[in-house]
Design a protein around this motif. Structure first.
Motif, PDB file in Angstrom:
ATOM      1  N   SER A 220       0.824  -1.208   0.000  1.00 28.25           N
ATOM      2  CA  SER A 220       0.000   0.000   0.000  1.00 28.25           C
ATOM      3  C   SER A 220       0.858   1.257   0.000  1.00 28.25           C
ATOM      4  CB  SER A 220      -0.924   0.019   1.229  1.00 28.25           C
ATOM      5  OG  SER A 220      -1.772  -1.104   1.245  1.00 28.25           O
ATOM      6  N   HIS A 221       0.270   2.330  -0.510  1.00 30.30           N
ATOM      7  CA  HIS A 221       0.893   3.653  -0.454  1.00 30.30           C
ATOM      8  C   HIS A 221      -0.225   4.671  -0.265  1.00 30.30           C
ATOM      9  CE1 HIS A 221       2.801   7.403  -1.829  1.00 30.30           C
ATOM     10  NE2 HIS A 221       3.940   6.838  -1.471  1.00 30.30           N
ATOM     11  N   LEU A 222      -0.041   5.599   0.668  1.00 30.29           N
ATOM     12  CA  LEU A 222      -1.111   6.513   1.055  1.00 30.29           C
ATOM     13  C   LEU A 222      -1.317   7.678   0.088  1.00 30.29           C
ATOM     14  CD1 LEU A 222      -0.510   6.687   4.917  1.00 30.29           C
ATOM     15  CD2 LEU A 222      -2.259   5.382   3.678  1.00 30.29           C
ATOM     16  N   GLY A 223      -0.464   7.809  -0.908  1.00 35.78           N
ATOM     17  CA  GLY A 223      -0.632   8.894  -1.863  1.00 35.78           C
ATOM     18  C   GLY A 223       0.042  10.177  -1.402  1.00 35.78           C
ATOM     19  N   PHE A 224      -0.241  11.268  -2.112  1.00 31.86           N
ATOM     20  CA  PHE A 224       0.416  12.539  -1.850  1.00 31.86           C
ATOM     21  C   PHE A 224      -0.634  13.631  -1.625  1.00 31.86           C
ATOM     22  CE2 PHE A 224       3.309   9.962  -4.266  1.00 31.86           C
ATOM     23  CZ  PHE A 224       4.523  10.148  -3.614  1.00 31.86           C
ATOM     24  N   PRO A 225      -0.409  14.487  -0.643  1.00 29.19           N
ATOM     25  CA  PRO A 225      -1.386  15.541  -0.347  1.00 29.19           C
ATOM     26  C   PRO A 225      -1.323  16.675  -1.372  1.00 29.19           C
ATOM     27  CG  PRO A 225       0.532  15.762   1.093  1.00 29.19           C
ATOM     28  CD  PRO A 225       0.749  14.518   0.276  1.00 29.19           C
ATOM     29  N   VAL A 226      -2.331  16.760  -2.215  1.00 32.74           N
ATOM     30  CA  VAL A 226      -2.410  17.847  -3.187  1.00 32.74           C
ATOM     31  C   VAL A 226      -3.831  18.407  -3.177  1.00 32.74           C
ATOM     32  CG1 VAL A 226      -0.610  16.927  -4.689  1.00 32.74           C
ATOM     33  CG2 VAL A 226      -2.998  16.299  -5.096  1.00 32.74           C
ATOM     34  N   GLU A 227      -3.939  19.679  -3.514  1.00 35.95           N
ATOM     35  CA  GLU A 227      -5.253  20.286  -3.697  1.00 35.95           C
ATOM     36  C   GLU A 227      -5.710  19.984  -5.122  1.00 35.95           C
ATOM     37  OE1 GLU A 227      -7.286  21.848  -1.655  1.00 35.95           O
ATOM     38  OE2 GLU A 227      -5.931  21.518   0.043  1.00 35.95           O
ATOM     39  N   PRO A 228      -6.765  19.168  -5.299  1.00 35.32           N
ATOM     40  CA  PRO A 228      -7.154  18.782  -6.655  1.00 35.32           C
ATOM     41  C   PRO A 228      -7.723  19.959  -7.446  1.00 35.32           C
ATOM     42  CG  PRO A 228      -8.786  18.023  -5.070  1.00 35.32           C
ATOM     43  CD  PRO A 228      -7.634  18.571  -4.272  1.00 35.32           C
ATOM     44  N   VAL A 229      -7.253  20.077  -8.680  1.00 37.65           N
ATOM     45  CA  VAL A 229      -7.781  21.063  -9.617  1.00 37.65           C
ATOM     46  C   VAL A 229      -8.733  20.381 -10.593  1.00 37.65           C
ATOM     47  CG1 VAL A 229      -7.165  22.656 -11.489  1.00 37.65           C
ATOM     48  CG2 VAL A 229      -5.776  22.566  -9.399  1.00 37.65           C
ATOM     49  N   ASP A 230      -8.337  19.184 -11.051  1.00 33.31           N
ATOM     50  CA  ASP A 230      -9.125  18.438 -12.027  1.00 33.31           C
ATOM     51  C   ASP A 230      -8.651  16.996 -11.980  1.00 33.31           C
ATOM     52  OD1 ASP A 230     -10.453  17.388 -14.180  1.00 33.31           O
ATOM     53  OD2 ASP A 230      -9.534  18.678 -15.691  1.00 33.31           O
ATOM     54  N   THR A 231      -9.533  16.080 -11.593  1.00 33.75           N
ATOM     55  CA  THR A 231      -9.138  14.676 -11.456  1.00 33.75           C
ATOM     56  C   THR A 231      -9.207  13.906 -12.777  1.00 33.75           C
ATOM     57  OG1 THR A 231     -11.409  14.102 -10.824  1.00 33.75           O
ATOM     58  CG2 THR A 231      -9.860  14.570  -9.042  1.00 33.75           C
ATOM     59  N   THR A 232      -9.648  14.562 -13.849  1.00 36.57           N
ATOM     60  CA  THR A 232      -9.721  13.900 -15.150  1.00 36.57           C
ATOM     61  C   THR A 232      -8.328  13.445 -15.593  1.00 36.57           C
ATOM     62  OG1 THR A 232     -11.468  15.460 -15.736  1.00 36.57           O
ATOM     63  CG2 THR A 232     -10.579  14.094 -17.501  1.00 36.57           C
ATOM     64  N   GLY A 233      -8.202  12.208 -15.962  1.00 40.22           N
ATOM     65  CA  GLY A 233      -6.925  11.692 -16.451  1.00 40.22           C
ATOM     66  C   GLY A 233      -5.966  11.249 -15.361  1.00 40.22           C
ATOM     67  N   ALA A 234      -6.337  11.443 -14.089  1.00 42.10           N
ATOM     68  CA  ALA A 234      -5.434  11.056 -13.003  1.00 42.10           C
ATOM     69  C   ALA A 234      -5.215   9.545 -12.978  1.00 42.10           C
ATOM     70  CB  ALA A 234      -5.972  11.537 -11.663  1.00 42.10           C
ATOM     71  N   GLY A 235      -6.273   8.785 -13.244  1.00 33.00           N
ATOM     72  CA  GLY A 235      -6.141   7.335 -13.272  1.00 33.00           C
ATOM     73  C   GLY A 235      -5.266   6.856 -14.415  1.00 33.00           C
ATOM     74  N   ASP A 236      -5.352   7.528 -15.563  1.00 29.40           N
ATOM     75  CA  ASP A 236      -4.506   7.172 -16.707  1.00 29.40           C
ATOM     76  C   ASP A 236      -3.038   7.442 -16.390  1.00 29.40           C
ATOM     77  OD1 ASP A 236      -6.917   6.692 -18.095  1.00 29.40           O
ATOM     78  OD2 ASP A 236      -7.007   8.780 -18.732  1.00 29.40           O
ATOM     79  N   ALA A 237      -2.771   8.596 -15.774  1.00 31.09           N
ATOM     80  CA  ALA A 237      -1.404   8.942 -15.393  1.00 31.09           C
ATOM     81  C   ALA A 237      -0.870   7.957 -14.354  1.00 31.09           C
ATOM     82  CB  ALA A 237      -1.355  10.365 -14.851  1.00 31.09           C
ATOM     83  N   PHE A 238      -1.727   7.573 -13.421  1.00 29.06           N
ATOM     84  CA  PHE A 238      -1.359   6.601 -12.390  1.00 29.06           C
ATOM     85  C   PHE A 238      -0.903   5.289 -13.030  1.00 29.06           C
ATOM     86  CE2 PHE A 238      -2.389   2.921  -9.854  1.00 29.06           C
ATOM     87  CZ  PHE A 238      -2.033   3.243  -8.563  1.00 29.06           C
ATOM     88  N   ALA A 239      -1.724   4.758 -13.943  1.00 31.53           N
ATOM     89  CA  ALA A 239      -1.392   3.486 -14.586  1.00 31.53           C
ATOM     90  C   ALA A 239      -0.089   3.587 -15.368  1.00 31.53           C
ATOM     91  CB  ALA A 239      -2.536   3.048 -15.507  1.00 31.53           C
ATOM     92  N   ALA A 240       0.080   4.689 -16.100  1.00 27.18           N
ATOM     93  CA  ALA A 240       1.296   4.879 -16.882  1.00 27.18           C
ATOM     94  C   ALA A 240       2.519   4.939 -15.983  1.00 27.18           C
ATOM     95  CB  ALA A 240       1.192   6.146 -17.722  1.00 27.18           C
ATOM     96  N   GLY A 241       2.419   5.640 -14.870  1.00 28.26           N
ATOM     97  CA  GLY A 241       3.531   5.725 -13.935  1.00 28.26           C
ATOM     98  C   GLY A 241       3.920   4.370 -13.379  1.00 28.26           C
ATOM     99  N   PHE A 242       2.918   3.565 -13.049  1.00 27.31           N
ATOM    100  CA  PHE A 242       3.196   2.226 -12.519  1.00 27.31           C
ATOM    101  C   PHE A 242       3.901   1.366 -13.554  1.00 27.31           C
ATOM    102  CE2 PHE A 242       2.136  -2.183 -11.469  1.00 27.31           C
ATOM    103  CZ  PHE A 242       2.450  -2.226 -10.116  1.00 27.31           C
TER     104      PHE A 242
END
Length: 289
Positions: A220-242
């Protein structure tokens, strides 16, 4: 260098940032706007290319200005687009309305993004890859691509997105080595007994990070504290990073990279994320503070 083929939707996105999402007969004030390429496959391809992965994009766009702009954008990023079929009709355009908290409302036309079909599958391109990453598309096309990859000994990942509930993706999941899902999607797939044959299941928890399940082991990883501006595409970026990180990093490190990419996408207006390893390393340094 690792070569990854990304297959799925290729769109043109028009993103409007508003002070609030209006109710029926209501009105909102536009506070920002952006136009760029979109679609899960091209979003993932853009991030992979930024992370120095040799990337090919499979999908379809129309013979129009938006299709031309998408292809030019991919070319500039170093993504191979020779396999993107220029189909009759218009490139799919998505209109995304985003409020101050990053919540999104999406409007779209049907467009050309699912014109790529079983008959268009380039067997040689799949066989020449190290990995195939599938995103939302016609189930028959996804299955043909997955079968071609498996027959060639090419590993397969799949990020089906929210439409996993209403598309017949079961045979595709059964051929998948690495499945990306959120909590709701994970519960749905697990209830149907489809996770038993998937070697790696990556479950996204949104702002609460993510976890990787491999057999009896969970990281597990708890993620990073950011103020979201737009969550569109975040899942795609996540998968690509992995996918970009797991070749030469541990599972825990790859998950941290994935969360970093997702966080960087969430604080960016629009679905398209342009980044480099320097951006990722800067975000990862937050874990060390």
């Amino acid at each position: 260098m690792t070569r990854i083929v990304c297959a799925g939707h290729v769109n043109w996105d028009v993103t409007l940032q508003v002070d609030r999402l209006p109710e029926a007969d209501g009105e909102a004030r536009i506070t920002g706007q952006r136009q760029a390429g979109g679609g899960s496959a091209s979003n993932a391809a853009a991030v992979l290319a930024g992370l120095d992965v040799e990337t090919t994009l499979i999908g379809s766009v129309g013979v129009d200005e938006h299709g031309h702009l998408v292809r030019r954008e991919m070319d500039a990023l170093g993504v191979e687009t020779a396999l993107v079929e220029v189909a009759e009709g218009e490139t799919t355009v998505k209109y995304l309305v985003v409020d101050r908290g990053g919540e999104v409302m999406v409007l779209g036309n049907e467009g050309a993004n699912e014109h790529y079909s079983v008959d268009d599958v380039d067997v040689a391109a799949i066989r020449g890859a190290d990995h195939l990453h599938l995103t939302n598309q016609r189930p028959a096309t996804a299955l043909e691509l997955a079968e071609t990859a498996v027959e060639a000994g090419v590993s397969v990942s799949f990020d089906p997105g929210r439409r996993i509930a209403d598309r017949a993706y079961d045979p595709v999941v059964e051929l998948t080595d690495c499945l990306f899902v959120n909590d709701r999607e994970a519960d749905l797939v697990e209830s149907e007994g489809l996770l038993d044959g998937v070697r790696t299941v990556v479950v996204k928890h949104g702002a609460d990070g993510a976890e990787v399940r491999e057999g009896a082991t969970t990281v597990s990883h708890l993620g990073f504290p950011v103020e979201p501006v737009d969550t569109t595409g975040a899942g795609d970026a996540f998968a690509a990073g992995f996918l970009a990180a797991r070749e030469d990093r541990t599972t825990a490190q790859a998950l941290a990279v994935a969360n970093a990419c997702g966080a960087l996408a969430a604080r960016t207006l629009g679905a398209r994320l342009y980044l480099s390893w320097d951006d990722v390393e800067a975000m990862l340094s937050v874990d060390q503070e």
